[in-house]
Design a protein around this motif. Structure first.
Motif, mmCIF file in Angstrom:
data_model
loop_
_atom_site.group_PDB
_atom_site.id
_atom_site.type_symbol
_atom_site.label_atom_id
_atom_site.label_comp_id
_atom_site.label_asym_id
_atom_site.label_seq_id
_atom_site.Cartn_x
_atom_site.Cartn_y
_atom_site.Cartn_z
ATOM 1 N N ILE A 152 0.917 -1.265 0.055
ATOM 2 C CA ILE A 152 0.099 -0.047 -0.005
ATOM 3 C C ILE A 152 0.968 1.049 -0.026
ATOM 4 O O ILE A 152 1.740 1.395 0.963
ATOM 5 C CB ILE A 152 -0.823 -0.058 1.156
ATOM 6 N N VAL A 153 0.521 2.275 -0.910
ATOM 7 C CA VAL A 153 1.297 3.573 -0.834
ATOM 8 C C VAL A 153 0.282 4.557 -0.732
ATOM 9 O O VAL A 153 -0.635 4.554 -1.336
ATOM 10 C CB VAL A 153 1.908 3.582 -2.236
ATOM 11 N N ARG A 154 0.605 5.535 0.074
ATOM 12 C CA ARG A 154 -0.343 6.781 0.261
ATOM 13 C C ARG A 154 0.767 7.921 0.362
ATOM 14 O O ARG A 154 1.837 7.931 0.491
ATOM 15 C CB ARG A 154 -0.740 6.896 1.751
ATOM 16 N N LYS A 155 0.161 9.078 -0.398
ATOM 17 C CA LYS A 155 0.714 10.321 -0.512
ATOM 18 C C LYS A 155 0.500 11.246 0.769
ATOM 19 O O LYS A 155 -0.875 11.220 1.317
ATOM 20 C CB LYS A 155 0.456 11.149 -1.784
ATOM 21 N N LEU A 156 1.160 12.048 1.166
ATOM 22 C CA LEU A 156 1.010 13.077 2.119
ATOM 23 C C LEU A 156 -0.115 14.156 1.605
ATOM 24 O O LEU A 156 0.067 14.537 0.512
ATOM 25 C CB LEU A 156 2.454 13.845 2.584
ATOM 26 N N ASP A 157 -0.985 14.535 2.377
ATOM 27 C CA ASP A 157 -1.784 15.672 2.044
ATOM 28 C C ASP A 157 -0.886 17.067 2.258
ATOM 29 O O ASP A 157 0.315 16.924 2.764
ATOM 30 C CB ASP A 157 -3.180 15.814 2.779
ATOM 31 N N GLN A 158 -1.637 18.147 2.098
ATOM 32 C CA GLN A 158 -0.987 19.516 2.039
ATOM 33 C C GLN A 158 -0.333 19.726 3.582
ATOM 34 O O GLN A 158 0.228 20.581 4.113
ATOM 35 C CB GLN A 158 -1.741 20.754 1.994
ATOM 36 N N LEU A 159 -1.022 18.960 4.710
ATOM 37 C CA LEU A 159 -0.686 19.225 6.070
ATOM 38 C C LEU A 159 0.088 18.209 6.535
ATOM 39 O O LEU A 159 0.616 18.082 7.714
ATOM 40 C CB LEU A 159 -2.025 19.168 6.706
ATOM 41 N N GLY A 160 0.769 17.459 5.551
ATOM 42 C CA GLY A 160 1.668 16.355 5.875
ATOM 43 C C GLY A 160 0.935 15.047 6.554
ATOM 44 O O GLY A 160 1.631 14.205 7.153
ATOM 45 N N ARG A 161 -0.342 14.808 6.218
ATOM 46 C CA ARG A 161 -1.007 13.777 6.808
ATOM 47 C C ARG A 161 -1.062 12.495 5.745
ATOM 48 O O ARG A 161 -1.117 12.704 4.669
ATOM 49 C CB ARG A 161 -2.428 14.182 7.323
ATOM 50 N N VAL A 207 -3.224 8.536 5.610
ATOM 51 C CA VAL A 207 -4.453 7.798 5.898
ATOM 52 C C VAL A 207 -4.139 6.377 6.085
ATOM 53 O O VAL A 207 -3.428 5.799 5.350
ATOM 54 C CB VAL A 207 -5.653 7.880 5.004
ATOM 55 N N ILE A 208 -4.188 6.011 7.264
ATOM 56 C CA ILE A 208 -3.862 4.355 7.415
ATOM 57 C C ILE A 208 -5.079 3.489 7.027
ATOM 58 O O ILE A 208 -6.171 3.873 7.328
ATOM 59 C CB ILE A 208 -3.516 4.076 8.946
ATOM 60 N N PRO A 209 -4.934 2.842 5.987
ATOM 61 C CA PRO A 209 -6.227 2.106 5.367
ATOM 62 C C PRO A 209 -6.652 1.321 6.284
ATOM 63 O O PRO A 209 -6.286 0.899 7.530
ATOM 64 C CB PRO A 209 -5.604 1.170 4.442
ATOM 65 N N LYS A 210 -8.246 1.523 6.346
ATOM 66 C CA LYS A 210 -9.232 0.623 7.272
ATOM 67 C C LYS A 210 -8.913 -0.822 7.397
ATOM 68 O O LYS A 210 -8.834 -1.324 8.615
ATOM 69 C CB LYS A 210 -10.545 0.709 6.715
ATOM 70 N N GLU A 211 -8.362 -1.404 6.356
ATOM 71 C CA GLU A 211 -7.963 -3.139 6.510
ATOM 72 C C GLU A 211 -6.786 -3.245 7.556
ATOM 73 O O GLU A 211 -6.767 -3.845 8.274
ATOM 74 C CB GLU A 211 -7.581 -3.487 4.877
ATOM 75 N N LEU A 212 -5.766 -2.153 7.336
ATOM 76 C CA LEU A 212 -4.677 -2.323 8.331
ATOM 77 C C LEU A 212 -5.073 -2.056 9.699
ATOM 78 O O LEU A 212 -4.762 -2.386 10.696
ATOM 79 C CB LEU A 212 -3.515 -1.368 7.794
ATOM 80 N N ARG A 213 -5.961 -1.119 9.728
ATOM 81 C CA ARG A 213 -6.611 -0.379 11.122
ATOM 82 C C ARG A 213 -7.009 -1.669 11.980
ATOM 83 O O ARG A 213 -7.205 -1.941 13.067
ATOM 84 C CB ARG A 213 -7.255 0.699 11.221
ATOM 85 N N SER A 214 -8.091 -2.492 11.081
ATOM 86 C CA SER A 214 -8.986 -3.361 11.563
ATOM 87 C C SER A 214 -7.840 -4.470 11.977
ATOM 88 O O SER A 214 -8.080 -5.330 13.047
ATOM 89 C CB SER A 214 -9.806 -3.872 10.529
#
Length: 95
Positions: free
Chosen positions: A6-15, A17-24
């Protein structure tokens, strides 16, 4: 470490999102505190606990014993229970 693919990009505030599947899978719920650690050039997130909780009893205490470079944490009671179970398994002729 295990790659999730899984690859995610930072938003303008440096955040991110941890995908729901991983959080669960990791039992991370809304408002679960996460500690941010640095390991070389890697950023590591882990559930924050003021004292590490025992893997057997769940007890959090500054008197818990940390083993295997901090990956295993045991209370005195948890360590005694683990030793007892290990002894039983080692003496089981059908293991």
């Amino acid at each position: 470490m295990k790659s999730t693919g899984i690859v995610r990009k930072l938003d303008q505030l440096g955040r991110i999102v941890i995908p729901k599947e991983l959080r669960s899978m990791l039992n991370i719920e809304i408002k679960t505190p996460l500690a941010i650690l640095i390991d070389g050039d890697q950023i590591v997130l882990e559930k924050y606990q003021p004292y590490s909780a025992c893997l057997i009893t769940g007890e959090s205490s500054d008197e818990n014993i940390k083993l295997a470079n901090g990956s295993i944490c045991l209370s005195k009671e948890g360590a005694e229970q683990l030793i007892k179970e290990l002894q039983e398994k080692m003496n089981d002729p059908h293991r």
